[in-house]
Scaffold this active site. Structure first.
Site, PDB file in Angstrom:
ATOM      1  N   ASP A  24       0.736  -1.144  -0.070  1.00 10.69           N
ATOM      2  CA  ASP A  24      -0.015   0.121  -0.040  1.00 10.69           C
ATOM      3  C   ASP A  24       0.914   1.414   0.068  1.00 10.69           C
ATOM      4  OD1 ASP A  24      -2.555   1.664   0.581  1.00 10.69           O
ATOM      5  OD2 ASP A  24      -1.530   1.919   2.584  1.00 10.69           O
TER       6      ASP A  24
ATOM      7  N   GLU B 219      -2.029  -5.436  -3.476  1.00 13.77           N
ATOM      8  CA  GLU B 219      -1.157  -4.503  -2.671  1.00 13.77           C
ATOM      9  C   GLU B 219      -0.267  -5.544  -1.917  1.00 13.77           C
ATOM     10  OE1 GLU B 219      -4.163  -0.891  -1.194  1.00 13.77           O
ATOM     11  OE2 GLU B 219      -3.974  -2.692   0.076  1.00 13.77           O
TER      12      GLU B 219
END
Length: 227
Positions: free
Chosen positions: A49, A120
């Site tokens: 992320d 992610e």
């Protein structure tokens, strides 16, 4: 479930640490069945992320010099939203490699939050395994068209902003009037004007009436700012 080597071949990745990618594609339900800890994707998701935010942030900064901080922030947020990342994950077919436990039910292909998380975590694994330069290049290829072509106007509700400005001084509301519509039924172009107290404040065009209204409100706000 497909073998990860198929994904490596498709993406041109020569992994140094396959275990990182195995972890990146392991859902917590699988971890629970195996009675293990930290063997699912959640930690790698955290790292990925941050990498995605960094790279996409740099991309929008460089590619969209016309945007100020506010629109830049909105653009980055839209690109890395759950909807945006899950669609990339779905397009890449990442759902075909996810290890799921017996407790999971439903269609993994439609599980947007899981698809976002897996994308992610995959990026987190790639960053640790391949380094930042390789990961940055991979993300740049994925996002460059969206970064350059994203309609930032779609992120701003100009109609609400205009209404707030008008009602801060007056009790009346603005109205939107159709000026024209052109083109075949499947490809219409609408022109709409925004009017207040009988005076035209702005005019806009768009492929939908809503878009044309937003553009009319935007022009009205720009005119007001120049006064």
């Amino acid at each position: 479930m497909k073998e990860l080597k198929d994904l490596f071949e498709k993406l041109g990745i020569t992994p140094k640490h396959v275990a990182l990618y195995e972890q990146a594609f392991t859902h917590s339900s699988y971890n629970a069945d195996a009675n293990t800890k930290h063997h699912d994707y959640e930690r790698l998701e955290f790292l990925g992320d941050a990498v995605i935010d960094c790279v996409v942030g740099e991309m929008v900064f460089v590619a969209r010099p016309e945007l100020d901080q506010g629109p830049l922030t909105k653009l980055r947020a839209a690109l890395v939203s759950t909807q945006g990342l899950s669609e990339i994950s779905r397009t890449m077919g990442l759902y075909e490699y996810i290890r799921l436990g017996n407790s999971f039910s439903g269609d993994i292909k439609q599980a947007n939050h899981i698809l976002e998380d897996v994308f992610e975590s995959f990026i987190g694994a790639m960053y640790l395994d391949q380094g930042f330069a390789k990961t940055r290049g991979f993300l740049a290829d994925l996002f460059i068209d969206a970064v350059k072509n994203f309609d930032v106007d779609s992120l701003t509700d100009y109609k609400s902003k205009l209404q707030e400005e008008i009602q801060s001084e007056h009790r009346e509301s603005v109205s939107y009037e159709l000026v024209s519509e052109e083109g075949p039924a499947h490809d219409r172009t609408y022109t709409i004007k925004v009017v207040f107290d009988g005076i035209e404040m702005g005019i806009g065009t768009g492929k939908t009436k809503q878009q044309a209204e937003q553009m009319a409100a935007k022009e009205a706000l720009q005119k007001e700012a120049r006064k």
